[in-house]
Design an enzyme around this catalytic site. Structure first.
Site, PDB file in Angstrom:
ATOM      1  N   ASN A  19    -118.298-113.861 -14.054  1.00  6.79           N
ATOM      2  CA  ASN A  19    -117.657-112.890 -13.165  1.00  6.79           C
ATOM      3  C   ASN A  19    -116.905-113.522 -11.998  1.00  6.79           C
ATOM      4  O   ASN A  19    -115.975-112.918 -11.470  1.00  6.79           O
ATOM      5  CB  ASN A  19    -118.735-111.921 -12.643  1.00  6.79           C
ATOM      6  CG  ASN A  19    -118.231-111.070 -11.513  1.00  6.79           C
ATOM      7  OD1 ASN A  19    -117.475-110.136 -11.726  1.00  6.79           O
ATOM      8  ND2 ASN A  19    -118.606-111.417 -10.287  1.00  6.79           N
ATOM      9  N   TYR A  22    -102.839-115.245 -11.444  1.00  5.69           N
ATOM     10  CA  TYR A  22    -103.991-114.363 -11.672  1.00  5.69           C
ATOM     11  C   TYR A  22    -103.886-113.630 -13.014  1.00  5.69           C
ATOM     12  O   TYR A  22    -104.801-113.741 -13.845  1.00  5.69           O
ATOM     13  CB  TYR A  22    -104.151-113.393 -10.486  1.00  5.69           C
ATOM     14  CG  TYR A  22    -105.356-112.500 -10.610  1.00  5.69           C
ATOM     15  CD1 TYR A  22    -106.646-113.017 -10.540  1.00  5.69           C
ATOM     16  CD2 TYR A  22    -105.213-111.136 -10.810  1.00  5.69           C
ATOM     17  CE1 TYR A  22    -107.764-112.197 -10.667  1.00  5.69           C
ATOM     18  CE2 TYR A  22    -106.317-110.306 -10.934  1.00  5.69           C
ATOM     19  CZ  TYR A  22    -107.588-110.839 -10.859  1.00  5.69           C
ATOM     20  OH  TYR A  22    -108.690-110.024 -10.994  1.00  5.69           O
ATOM     21  N   LYS A  32    -106.229-114.071 -16.492  1.00  2.00           N
ATOM     22  CA  LYS A  32    -106.989-112.992 -17.130  1.00  2.00           C
ATOM     23  C   LYS A  32    -106.532-112.764 -18.583  1.00  2.00           C
ATOM     24  O   LYS A  32    -107.335-112.342 -19.420  1.00  2.00           O
ATOM     25  CB  LYS A  32    -106.900-111.711 -16.297  1.00  2.00           C
ATOM     26  CG  LYS A  32    -107.556-111.844 -14.907  1.00  2.00           C
ATOM     27  CD  LYS A  32    -109.050-112.187 -14.984  1.00  2.00           C
ATOM     28  CE  LYS A  32    -109.732-112.171 -13.630  1.00  2.00           C
ATOM     29  NZ  LYS A  32    -111.164-112.512 -13.676  1.00  2.00           N
TER      30      LYS A  32
HETATM   31  P1  NAD Z   1    -115.317-110.816  -4.674  1.00  2.73           P
HETATM   32  O1  NAD Z   1    -114.295-111.650  -3.991  1.00  2.73           O
HETATM   33  O2  NAD Z   1    -115.969-109.692  -3.926  1.00  2.73           O
HETATM   34  O3  NAD Z   1    -116.468-111.760  -5.251  1.00  2.73           O
HETATM   35  C1  NAD Z   1    -116.127-112.942  -5.912  1.00  2.73           C
HETATM   36  C2  NAD Z   1    -117.361-113.693  -6.285  1.00  2.73           C
HETATM   37  O4  NAD Z   1    -116.940-114.935  -6.841  1.00  2.73           O
HETATM   38  C3  NAD Z   1    -118.254-114.032  -5.093  1.00  2.73           C
HETATM   39  O5  NAD Z   1    -119.602-113.869  -5.483  1.00  2.73           O
HETATM   40  C4  NAD Z   1    -117.972-115.505  -4.822  1.00  2.73           C
HETATM   41  O6  NAD Z   1    -119.108-116.212  -4.356  1.00  2.73           O
HETATM   42  C5  NAD Z   1    -117.595-116.011  -6.204  1.00  2.73           C
HETATM   43  N1  NAD Z   1    -116.728-117.171  -6.092  1.00  2.73           N
HETATM   44  C6  NAD Z   1    -115.541-117.266  -5.453  1.00  2.73           C
HETATM   45  N2  NAD Z   1    -115.080-118.532  -5.533  1.00  2.73           N
HETATM   46  C7  NAD Z   1    -116.003-119.232  -6.262  1.00  2.73           C
HETATM   47  C8  NAD Z   1    -116.092-120.576  -6.697  1.00  2.73           C
HETATM   48  N3  NAD Z   1    -115.153-121.472  -6.429  1.00  2.73           N
HETATM   49  N4  NAD Z   1    -117.179-120.927  -7.426  1.00  2.73           N
HETATM   50  C9  NAD Z   1    -118.150-120.040  -7.722  1.00  2.73           C
HETATM   51  N5  NAD Z   1    -118.103-118.749  -7.341  1.00  2.73           N
HETATM   52  C10 NAD Z   1    -117.048-118.367  -6.622  1.00  2.73           C
HETATM   53  O7  NAD Z   1    -114.654-110.351  -6.009  1.00  2.73           O
HETATM   54  P2  NAD Z   1    -114.767-109.031  -6.909  1.00  2.73           P
HETATM   55  O8  NAD Z   1    -113.666-108.141  -6.500  1.00  2.73           O
HETATM   56  O9  NAD Z   1    -116.146-108.524  -6.998  1.00  2.73           O
HETATM   57  O10 NAD Z   1    -114.307-109.677  -8.295  1.00  2.73           O
HETATM   58  C11 NAD Z   1    -115.212-110.113  -9.283  1.00  2.73           C
HETATM   59  C12 NAD Z   1    -114.440-110.314 -10.554  1.00  2.73           C
HETATM   60  O11 NAD Z   1    -113.801-109.082 -10.889  1.00  2.73           O
HETATM   61  C13 NAD Z   1    -113.338-111.363 -10.470  1.00  2.73           C
HETATM   62  O12 NAD Z   1    -113.300-112.095 -11.675  1.00  2.73           O
HETATM   63  C14 NAD Z   1    -112.081-110.532 -10.305  1.00  2.73           C
HETATM   64  O13 NAD Z   1    -110.947-111.190 -10.810  1.00  2.73           O
HETATM   65  C15 NAD Z   1    -112.428-109.314 -11.135  1.00  2.73           C
HETATM   66  N6  NAD Z   1    -111.663-108.096 -10.796  1.00  2.73           N
HETATM   67  C16 NAD Z   1    -111.792-107.498  -9.576  1.00  2.73           C
HETATM   68  C17 NAD Z   1    -111.060-106.339  -9.314  1.00  2.73           C
HETATM   69  C18 NAD Z   1    -111.148-105.628  -7.975  1.00  2.73           C
HETATM   70  O14 NAD Z   1    -110.335-104.715  -7.736  1.00  2.73           O
HETATM   71  N7  NAD Z   1    -112.075-105.951  -7.118  1.00  2.73           N
HETATM   72  C19 NAD Z   1    -110.202-105.818 -10.292  1.00  2.73           C
HETATM   73  C20 NAD Z   1    -110.117-106.455 -11.523  1.00  2.73           C
HETATM   74  C21 NAD Z   1    -110.867-107.597 -11.774  1.00  2.73           C
END
Ligand code: NAD
Length: 247
Positions: free
Chosen positions: A90, A155, A159
């Site tokens: 994730n 990005y 994906k």
């Molecule tokens: P967030 O930024 O709230 O959390 C990201 C997480 O990734 C955190 O736990 C952080 O510790 C970890 N992280 C960041 N850099 C890291 C590194 N170098 N090594 C290890 N861990 C690392 O993000 P989110 O919005 O919860 O997103 C989680 C996933 O969902 C991601 O893959 C993101 O691309 C995807 N996503 C999010 C959304 C959205 O709208 N929030 C939409 C589509 C996809």
């Protein structure tokens, strides 16, 4: 739905990952949450202690681009809980730079976490799963993997690669009883999105047929379903959780 299983969730300290950690604990799994830094991992563990027995979860912060650090984290998890049944890849980062300003290092950084780390963790976990007789690998894709994105090309490219890993590994690992699926969230109310001003959120919402942005728990529900035996004949799928958004 996950009683007796052990799950690893990368990027488990906040947002979608943390919602998935809680959802999996509520459903009987033991959980290893992985984060990037000790402080954020410790903070997440403190919150979990209020609601769950602390013998059911651990937090680690391996470098997801280091083969040896991942190997050591997985060994610790296996020794703590006895198995490795579910991996949720994730952790992810994004950037929105236009191509003309896009630094090569920034493109490489996105690929390193969003793609290479998924490969690294999947490879390491699949070995345990194969030896145990099966398992589940789940990846976090995005709605931009379906439509692309008008800026920040790294990005969406990452994906699309996640979808490629998902579909190809599903084909390769099916014979080892390892299912591989992805969830593709739309705009989800994590810290970053919640902090956006209303003037940015409202036009976004106007493009979403369900008329709102998603909650992290709604993405976690999709992970729960795909991780569980309810999805025993589903592999190679990219499940959109996006309110039918098409931005
Ligand atoms: P967030 O930024 O709230 O959390 C990201 C997480 O990734 C955190 O736990 C952080 O510790 C970890 N992280 C960041 N850099 C890291 C590194 N170098 N090594 C290890 N861990 C690392 O993000 P989110 O919005 O919860 O997103 C989680 C996933 O969902 C991601 O893959 C993101 O691309 C995807 N996503 C999010 C959304 C959205 O709208 N929030 C939409 C589509 C996809």
């Amino acid at each position: 739905m996950l009683k007796g299983k052990t799950a690893i969730i990368t990027g488990g300290t906040r947002g979608i990952g943390f919602a998935t950690v809680k959802k999996f604990l509520e459903n009987g799994a033991n959980v290893a949450l992985l984060g990037s830094r000790e402080e954020t991992v410790e903070k997440a563990l403190e919150i979990l202690k209020k609601d769950f027995d602390s013998s059911r979860f651990i937090g680690l912060y391996p470098d997801l681009n280091s083969k040896s650090e991942i190997a050591s984290a997985l060994e610790t998890i296996k020794n703590t809980f006895g198995s490795i049944d579910i991996l949720v890849n994730n952790a992810g980062i994004s950037a929105t730079s236009k191509l003309y300003d896009y630094a090569e290092e920034d493109f490489a950084k996105i690929m390193a976490l969003n793609v290479n780390a998924v490969f690294n963790c999947s490879k390491a976990a699949a070995i345990y799963m194969k030896n145990q007789g099966g398992g589940v690998i789940l990846n976090t894709s995005s709605m931009v993997s379906i439509y692309g994105q008008p800026a920040g090309v790294g990005y969406p490219a990452s994906k699309f690669a996640v979808n490629g890993l998902t579909k190809s590994l599903a084909r390769e690992l099916g014979k080892d009883h390892i299912r591989v699926n992805a969830v593709a969230p739309g705009v989800t109310k994590t810290d970053m999105v919640a902090a956006l001003p209303d003037s940015m959120i409202q036009p976004l919402i106007a493009t979403i047929p369900l008329g709102r942005i998603g909650e992290p728990e709604e993405v976690a529900n999709a992970f729960l379903f795909l991780a569980s035996d309810m999805a025993s004949y589903i592999t190679g799928t990219i499940l959109q959780v996006d309110g039918a958004a098409m931005t």
